[in-house]
Design an enzyme around this catalytic site. Structure first.
Site, PDB file in Angstrom:
ATOM      1  N   GLN A  92       0.838  -1.195   0.000  1.00  0.00           N
ATOM      2  CA  GLN A  92       0.000   0.000   0.000  1.00  0.00           C
ATOM      3  C   GLN A  92       0.875   1.247   0.000  1.00  0.00           C
ATOM      4  O   GLN A  92       1.798   1.352   0.812  1.00  0.00           O
ATOM      5  CB  GLN A  92      -0.905   0.022   1.230  1.00  0.00           C
ATOM      6  CG  GLN A  92      -2.009  -1.029   1.182  1.00  0.00           C
ATOM      7  CD  GLN A  92      -2.915  -0.943   2.383  1.00  0.00           C
ATOM      8  OE1 GLN A  92      -2.450  -0.968   3.505  1.00  0.00           O
ATOM      9  NE2 GLN A  92      -4.207  -0.855   2.151  1.00  0.00           N
ATOM     10  N   GLU A 109       3.554   5.726   8.496  1.00  0.00           N
ATOM     11  CA  GLU A 109       4.902   5.915   9.046  1.00  0.00           C
ATOM     12  C   GLU A 109       5.610   4.584   9.305  1.00  0.00           C
ATOM     13  O   GLU A 109       6.831   4.489   9.189  1.00  0.00           O
ATOM     14  CB  GLU A 109       4.863   6.747  10.331  1.00  0.00           C
ATOM     15  CG  GLU A 109       6.258   7.073  10.833  1.00  0.00           C
ATOM     16  CD  GLU A 109       6.308   8.182  11.869  1.00  0.00           C
ATOM     17  OE1 GLU A 109       7.301   8.250  12.606  1.00  0.00           O
ATOM     18  OE2 GLU A 109       5.355   8.986  11.942  1.00  0.00           O
TER      19      GLU A 109
END
Length: 309
Positions: A92, A109
């Site tokens: 993704q 992150e």
């Protein structure tokens, strides 16, 4: 504010998990537009390629989200994700927004950190135009939907939204799709002492335990109850009885030792699947449980199981 944040993410059901489940592919036209030493940030912007275009952006041009509510990152899990990325790529793309210099992470992150550990030069990204408020909101929603935040991180994130943007608890409730009582109870966790908050962040006590502790007056008594919960393995109901002054009689059955053959099979499956496996056997059958720690990890396991058809 972000549009309909409650309608995105895992709340949409299993279909949302696989929305971007295939490895990212960049067409030659897009690859030519990808950032490089010779290309400017403007040339590689989504304005040239469309809102949902996937750009390969250099890791050195990306910085973490200053409003990231998640403070604790499990290095062992980051290492596992880095190994998965080396084998399967980044499934993704990372969501970023333009910053004064380079880009700032909005969501992803963990993938960014794992990519650094995997020593990648560039990562697939989608660039979106988000305000500071939307940026903070989406970072909190993404982590909450994936259950990546511990209770104290969630409370601090909600409190930051309220203080930074002067929002009411009702407004926060609508924004993140949590009930008004949930918001109120979560914020109450911040009134606990630092030592108890650390126990909550480490998972030694649950938010239910914490609410029972909050009903006791005095930091000393609260800490004593928290330690008792951990040492004796008290349930939330037992903690509530103690906090209300009721005596608790506790008898805990000894755990049955696991069959050696089952333990051996668990270890073998762990090596094959690359994740923890738990086999729960009964007289008439049982279950096989596979652990995963991220959407990427879930997709990887599903891909492996699909190959067994």
């Amino acid at each position: 504010m972000a549009k309909d944040p409650k309608k995105r993410g895992l709340g949409m059901g299993l279909g949302a998990l696989f929305e971007n489940s295939n490895p990212v592919e960049i067409t030659p036209a897009v690859r030519e537009k990808s950032p490089s030493n010779k290309k400017s940030q403007k040339e590689a912007s989504k304005d040239d390629l469309g809102e949902n275009a996937i750009l390969y952006i250099g890791l050195n041009d990306i910085k973490p989200n200053a409003n990231q509510p998640r403070k604790n990152f499990d290095e062992e899990k980051i290492e596992d994700l880095a190994n998965s990325i080396l084998e399967h790529g980044i499934i993704q793309p990372i969501i970023v927004r333009k910053a004064k210099v380079g880009y700032e992470i909005v969501a992803g992150e963990r993938r960014f950190r794992a990519a650094r550990k995997a020593k990648l030069k560039k990562v697939p990204c989608i660039v979106r135009d988000f305000s500071d408020e939307e940026n903070m909101l989406i970072a909190i929603i993404e982590n909450m939907q994936r259950e990546d935040l511990d209770p104290i991180e969630e409370a601090e994130g909600i409190n930051q939204m309220i203080e930074t943007f002067n929002l009411t608890q009702e407004q926060v409730s609508k924004s993140i799709g949590k009930s008004r009582p949930h918001i109120s109870n979560t914020l109450r966790l911040l009134t606990l002492s630092d030592e108890i908050k650390e126990m909550l962040s480490r998972g030694e006590i649950s938010p239910g335990h914490a609410r029972a502790i909050l009903s006791v007056n005095g930091d000393g008594k609260r800490l004593a109850l928290a330690k008792k919960i951990v040492e004796e393995g008290l349930s939330v109901r037992e903690a509530e009885k103690i906090s209300s002054g009721k005596a608790v009689k506790k008898t805990r059955p000894k755990p049955r030792p696991k069959n050696k053959e089952i333990a051996w099979v668990e270890e073998e499956l762990k090596e094959i699947l690359g994740t923890k496996v738990n086999i729960v056997a009964s007289k008439k059958g049982g279950t096989i449980e596979l652990e995963y720690y991220s959407v990427e990890e879930l997709n990887r396991l599903i891909d492996i199981l699909r190959m067994l058809k």
